[in-house]
Enzyme design. Structure first.
Site, PDB file in Angstrom:
ATOM      1  NE  ARG A 173      -0.352  -0.059   4.860  1.00  0.00           N
ATOM      2  CZ  ARG A 173      -1.151  -0.961   5.948  1.00  0.00           C
ATOM      3  NH1 ARG A 173      -2.302  -1.268   6.196  1.00  0.00           N
ATOM      4  NH2 ARG A 173      -0.334  -0.700   7.307  1.00  0.00           N
ATOM      5  CD  GLU A 375       8.590   3.415   7.558  1.00  0.00           C
ATOM      6  OE1 GLU A 375       7.625   3.795   6.718  1.00  0.00           O
ATOM      7  OE2 GLU A 375       8.623   2.485   7.956  1.00  0.00           O
TER       8      GLU A 375
END
Length: 419
Positions: A173, A375
């Protein structure tokens, strides 16, 4: 049907446990005390959770009230881009033996403005490889659904150069991950073809897995936008998928789930999955090369994490690794304003951030001097988007990677020269 995203700020570990006990889906890769937690809920459950959070005197707010609409919009954009590229290919074939084809109106294709499916992403890299001789594309593995796992190699003809290894798109995702890496690769190659990059990009081979989970990624496009895992059929369970980033041997089984229905299900054994075993086999294949760094690109959280990720214990070389990470994130902040927080999982998230069986800890256990998990951002000027960061952020986030990897490679080049 999930349709609302709430953000709650836990003050204590008890608050975190309370949030985790709800029926909502936690979106963050890692959570921590005094770090905002985003949860995906049905509208009715979200209203109840918000009221309960206020009773606990916790900061809580809606950050997405129309989640389904955002998903539909991105899917429509992707389908539109696919149709546009198909039309362009047909026109090129039509004019192949005649006049040179030029698109009317806006001119040349605008790059990196929407997310691509697996087929179009691989076509992009193949096109790059056919255009520039410094780019080589190979198939290094195959998934359960018979999709190729590709490696993109840049400067690999110069076997004497040390290597920087990157993986992207391991969690399905996290669409911004492979998209931003694609922007980075495109921009780096174009710079190298101009004869630039000595002392940074040009001084390394770059070995990049642009899409580490092709099956899961395509499933997130076709069926379930929030799908995270691969598409493994788990024996004895109706729940599908293994979290590839919990399937590596270093600290396997620590702070991950043995329940196939959980999003961080680690699989039956380390390297049980085709995706993780393909990465293992490839790094084994190039082990005689000098691999200076290995980086996993994920989203979201604006952090730049380094080992160890499964314990409070510090890696023996933590000071050296940390020094490089701080220099890189400071350069990104100075150049673009984007803030990445460097540190170990414990330093950034506390014990709630622990995770075993991840790529970064495994990479460094192979003797690779530097390993990181990045991230990427979840917000833009319009606010929080999480995994649904709109595609008009691809260039912005890709530029962060470009600047960060340029600075990182320059620092690593200095180390290589000293040795």
């Amino acid at each position: 049907m999930f349709s609302v995203v709430l953000e709650i700020l836990p003050k204590t570990e008890e608050d975190l446990r309370w949030i985790q006990s709800s029926s909502c889906q936690i979106l963050n890769e890692r959570v921590g005390v005094m770090r905002p937690v985003q949860v995906l809920c049905s509208r009715s459950i979200a209203n109840q959770l918000k009221k309960a959070a206020k009773k606990k005197n916790l900061s809580v707010k809606y950050i997405a009230k129309h989640f389904g609409e955002e998903v539909d919009m991105q899917e429509r954009m992707m389908q539109k881009e696919g149709k546009r590229l198909n039309r362009k290919r047909r026109m090129r074939r039509k004019y192949r033996n005649g006049r040179k084809y030029r698109k009317k109106g806006k001119g040349r294709r605008k790059r990196h403005e929407t997310f691509l499916d697996v087929k179009l992403m691989y076509e992009f890299y193949e096109s790059l490889g056919s255009k520039y001789d410094i780019v080589k594309i190979d198939t290094i593995g195959e998934t359960l659904e018979d999709r190729d796992i590709k490696i993109v190699k840049i400067n690999s003809a110069n076997a004497e150069l040390p290597v920087i290894f990157i993986d992207a798109g391991v969690h399905a995702r996290e669409w911004i991950s492979p998209a931003a890496v694609m922007f980075f690769v495109d921009k780096m190659v174009r710079m190298l073809m101009k004869g630039k990059g000595v002392g940074n990009f040009a001084s390394f081979q770059w070995h990049i897995i642009p899409l580490g989970n092709p099956d899961g990624y395509q499933f997130s496009i076709d069926k379930d936008r929030m799908w995270r895992k691969n598409r493994q059929a788990n024996k004895g369970s109706d729940c599908e998928g293994v979290d590839i980033n919990r399937n590596f041997p270093k600290a396997y089984g620590i702070a991950s789930s043995k329940n196939p229905c959980d999003e961080d299900y680690r699989g039956t054994d380390a390297f049980s999955e085709k995706e993780s075993s393909t990465m293992r086999d490839y790094l084994e294949q190039i082990k005689d090369k000098r691999i200076m760094a290995a980086i996993s690109v994920h989203s979201y959280g604006n952090v730049w994490i380094f080992p160890w990720g499964y314990t409070e214990e510090q890696h023996p070389e933590k000071a050296r690794i940390s020094k490089l990470a701080y220099k890189v994130v400071n350069t990104i902040r100075f150049m673009t304003g984007e803030i990445f927080v460097p540190g170990t999982a414990y330093e950034v998230f506390g014990q709630w951030g622990f995770a075993g069986g991840c790529t970064d800890d495994w990479y460094i256990s192979l003797g690779i001097p530097y390993s990181f998990t990045i991230e990427l951002p979840e917000r833009d000027a319009d606010g929080f988007h999480g995994f649904l960061l709109p595609p008009d952020n691809i260039k912005r986030v890709g530029k962060d990677l470009y600047i960060g990897f340029k600075r990182m490679s320059a620092l690593l080049f200095k180390e290589v020269k000293k040795s």
